[in-house]
Structures are given as structure tokens and as C-alpha cells.
Design an enzyme around this catalytic site. Sequence first.
Site, PDB file in Angstrom:
ATOM      1  N   ARG A 192      -0.209   8.417   9.296  1.00 34.66           N
ATOM      2  CA  ARG A 192      -0.221   6.949   9.396  1.00 34.66           C
ATOM      3  C   ARG A 192       0.147   6.122   8.172  1.00 34.66           C
ATOM      4  NH1 ARG A 192      -3.967   2.275   9.388  1.00 34.66           N
ATOM      5  NH2 ARG A 192      -5.657   3.996   8.800  1.00 34.66           N
ATOM      6  N   GLU A 205       0.986  -1.002   0.025  1.00 37.10           N
ATOM      7  CA  GLU A 205      -0.145  -0.096   0.081  1.00 37.10           C
ATOM      8  C   GLU A 205       1.065   1.380   0.133  1.00 37.10           C
ATOM      9  OE1 GLU A 205      -4.290  -1.013   1.980  1.00 37.10           O
ATOM     10  OE2 GLU A 205      -2.386  -1.157   3.471  1.00 37.10           O
ATOM     11  N   HIS A 244      -8.623   9.750   4.609  1.00 38.95           N
ATOM     12  CA  HIS A 244      -8.359   8.752   3.599  1.00 38.95           C
ATOM     13  C   HIS A 244      -8.508   9.485   2.154  1.00 38.95           C
ATOM     14  CE1 HIS A 244      -8.052   5.194   1.365  1.00 38.95           C
ATOM     15  NE2 HIS A 244      -7.685   4.548   2.352  1.00 38.95           N
ATOM     16  N   ARG A 260      -0.455   8.897   2.170  1.00 47.49           N
ATOM     17  CA  ARG A 260      -1.794   9.362   2.259  1.00 47.49           C
ATOM     18  C   ARG A 260      -2.256  10.784   2.318  1.00 47.49           C
ATOM     19  NH1 ARG A 260      -4.821   5.045   6.219  1.00 47.49           N
ATOM     20  NH2 ARG A 260      -4.733   3.647   4.656  1.00 47.49           N
ATOM     21  N   HIS A 288     -10.791   9.398   8.505  1.00 43.99           N
ATOM     22  CA  HIS A 288     -10.513   8.170   8.455  1.00 43.99           C
ATOM     23  C   HIS A 288      -9.893   7.597   9.811  1.00 43.99           C
ATOM     24  CE1 HIS A 288      -9.898   4.008   6.711  1.00 43.99           C
ATOM     25  NE2 HIS A 288      -8.768   4.131   7.142  1.00 43.99           N
TER      26      HIS A 288
END
Length: 441
Positions: A362, A110, A225, A266, A327
Amino acid sequence: MNYDVIICGSGIAGIYTALNISSDLKIAIITNDKLESCNTYLAQGGITTVRGKEDRESFIEDTLYAGGNENNLETVKLIAEEADKNIKKLVSMGVPFNRDDDGNLLYTREAAHSKRRILYSNDQTGKHIFLTLAEKMKRRNNITTYSEVEILDLLISNEKAVGVIGTNEKNEILEFLGDKVVLATGGIGGLFKNSTNRRNLKGIGIALSKKHGVEISNVGAIQFHPTAFYDPQSERRFLISESLRGEGAELKDLEGNRFVDELLPRDVVAASIEAKKKEIGSPYVYLDATKLKVDFLKVRFKGIYENLLEKGYDLAKDMIPVTTSQHYFMGGITVDMDGKTSLDGLYACGEIAFTGLHGRNRLASNSLLEGLVFGNRVADHINKTIIKNRVFKEEFSCDESKLEIGNYKDIEKIKEENRRLVIDEILKVREDLKDELSVNR
Ligand SMILES: Cc1cc2nc3c(=O)[nH]c(=O)nc-3n(C[C@H](O)[C@H](O)[C@H](O)COP(=O)(O)OP(=O)(O)OC[C@H]3O[C@@H](n4cnc5c(N)ncnc54)[C@H](O)[C@@H]3O)c2cc1C
């Protein structure tokens, strides 16, 4: 009700903590909805591993890169060291992670991970982890679960946490007493208009900390997100996992032009989507997975594929409208390396705890891992320090008058106060979120 340990929250952090606590201790797990109404159940993409000693440096670098180097290095190193033993434990419990034909575990990738190191169960990793842990928990006769009991307050005596006050669906006041109290109450998404989170998660851990002077940190660090399905009608925004981009899906403007490297951290991708929306005057951009094979999409992203089909979109053929959405909460109750808070007897772990792992942003799939590692550490510390069968009624004189049960008569008022405490705390540092925080809900 007397227990040895009171755990608030039934997500990965709460249940994994309980499973690692000595089985001769009496544990209560309390949750304000059904046991499965937690963000853990919703996790799609996967859980990060650290693939042996040789992967530790790389994991540390990736986590620091995503977090803008604002992470606590001690925590990042600790997670890198302890990931393996906890992941092995999880695998041995029987979580059905994807494997190849020879039975070897498969790993996905990811955003901001420099390699494939994420274990997954198709696109329903959280559900499978939850079901496996919950099944183990049911077989333990030292753990009692209380569903649909909402925590309203902490009980403190002689500057030590000695329990919690909760209320059930009949609006009865319930008192839970124990030598150790663990807050594993998850995030704050239920306070936001647009969030991928369960609506029952309203940051109660922050409210209780504010009420009782327990140290909290970084409440402004809130992750949006990049890719939630754009649907102004739905209460909870449906998440479209980052691993879809990890496998090759692209972000495009309304004309079909790519405008960002999809595997950047992100916060960078989310900011780029917001800028593009503004530039083109659209409430959404597109996620394009059409170059991926339909058979692959239907199996690997089964949950997302079927959910989108119900909404009228075929992931294999259609451009999917997406937008950013609240998120994840990177701030929380400040804890040390054992998950201890600034109040004696009180621990926090999972999304509500601030360990410093995430920094400004994160790294994808690090949350479930953090819940595991710190859940395990909290349990270890409790096992070493608990005073078993402590009788609080006598020792702390927690009789009705002392606890002022009468103070808990107006339950709706207390709930509203708790909600306001969290919103006010966030708005002190994030005035820009005024419209997003649903003050009048
Ligand atoms: C859609 C989605 C996808 C995600 N995908 C991933 C992923 O792929 N990988 C990853 O690492 N992370 C992912 N995350 C983040 C991750 O799922 C969460 O951070 C993690 O599950 C938090 O675990 P937890 O145990 O701390 O809290 P949760 O699992 O959210 O559990 C919180 C518990 O606290 C209880 N609770 C809350 N308030 C009260 C109260 N007042 N009284 C009583 N009980 C209360 C709730 O009922 C619940 O049982 C995702 C999150 C979402 C929303």
C-alpha cells in the site's frame, strides 16, 4: 431488530458509509468495542488527496510503483477520479487539518509519494477524522449505534444477506435484520503477536466469508510497517509515522550509519531493516530525528513526541529503537466498483475489502482515502437499490427455528472458530507467518 441497513464497524469506512446513506433509512452501526476502538482513530500520518486533475497521473504512477504494478488499474483510476469530491466533503465536515496562517491547507509527504499531497492533523489525523465523523453521526437520528456487540455470523436467506448475529457483554445473542449488510470490520492485526493495530480487529469479515462461501482475495498480502517503536513488553506496537521520515528522520544501524533510502516504498524499507537486524544481530535499528528542530518536532509530531517521552526517549535528542511490525491487510473480501461482494445484499469497504487498489504494497496514507471513496460508492449503491422497510420476519421466515439460534449458544467456541478460520486461511499461503500469528492466544 429490524433496520434498513446493518453496518458492522465504526471506523472511517463504516461511519462515512452511514453518513452518505439517505437519512430516511434506518441504520444500525455495530462495533465490538467502544466506538473509537478502531484503527481509524490511530492513524497518524494523514490522508492522501489527489491535487486536482493535473495530479491524477502522478497519483496513479505512485500508487502503481508502491504496489509493484500488481494493483487493479481500474480501481486506482477510480480512486484518482473520485478522491477530490470525497476529500472536499471531509474538509467541509470540519476536520481540523493543518493550515498555514492564511488558512490554506498544508500537505505533507510520505514514502513513495513523488510530491506533497497528504492532508494531516499534526500526527493525530485519524483521531480528528474519527471525532468529526462521529459527531456528525450523533446528530443523525436515523443511525443507532451498538457498542461492545461482537458479530459472530451472517444471516443468509434465499442466497441473500439479510442480517447478522451478534453477542453483547452479557453474552446475549442479538439478531439484526436489514435489506443491506455492510462489512467494514477493518484489519487482522489483532491476530498477530506484533502489530500496530487494535487488538479487537481479528478479520471477522474473512471468517464470515469463509463460512458462507463469499469470495476473498490476496489474504497473503500483509504489510509490515518499517518503524514501530521497539518495546517487547507492550501488547500493541506503537507506530512512528512514516511522515517523520518524510520530514527528514533517518534510519541508522547501531553504529549510527544510514543504510537505506528512507523514502523507498514500505516493503523495501521494511525488508532492508529486517536484513540489517539479521546482519548486526539486533532486534531493532535506530530512527534518528535529532537533526530536526525541537520546536518543530514538539508541535508537528506532538503525539509521537509525548508518547516516546513517557517511554523514556526524547525524539529531539535520542536515537529511537524501531523494528518492523504487522500493520495493514491488503487482501480481503473481493468487491466490485460499488463495494458489492459475491453475495447478494452484502457489501464490504475499508481495510477488510479487497478492491485491488494497493497491489503488493500500500502507498502510504491511501487507506483512509480508499475507505472514503468506497464508503461513498457503497452508500450510493444502497440508496439506489434498497427496498425500504423490508419486513424480514415475514418475507424470509427468519424465525428462531429457521435461524437455529440454538447454534449460537457456545459463544466462546464460535469466536474461536472464527479466529481459526482466518489464521488457517492466511497460513495456507503464508507459512512464514506461523510464529507471528499468535495461534495460542
Ligand atoms: C497505528 C496506525 C497508523 C495508521 N496511519 C495511517 C495513516 O496515516 N493514513 C492512512 O491512510 N492509514 C493509516 N493507517 C491504516 C488505517 O488507519 C486503516 O486502514 C483504516 O483506518 C481502516 O479503516 P476501517 O474503517 O476499514 O477499519 P477500522 O477503523 O479499523 O474499524 C474497524 C471497525 O470494525 C469493528 N469490528 C471488528 N471486528 C468486529 C466484530 N467481530 N464485531 C463487531 N465489530 C467489529 C471494530 O470495532 C471497528 O469499529 C494506520 C493504521 C494504524 C494501525
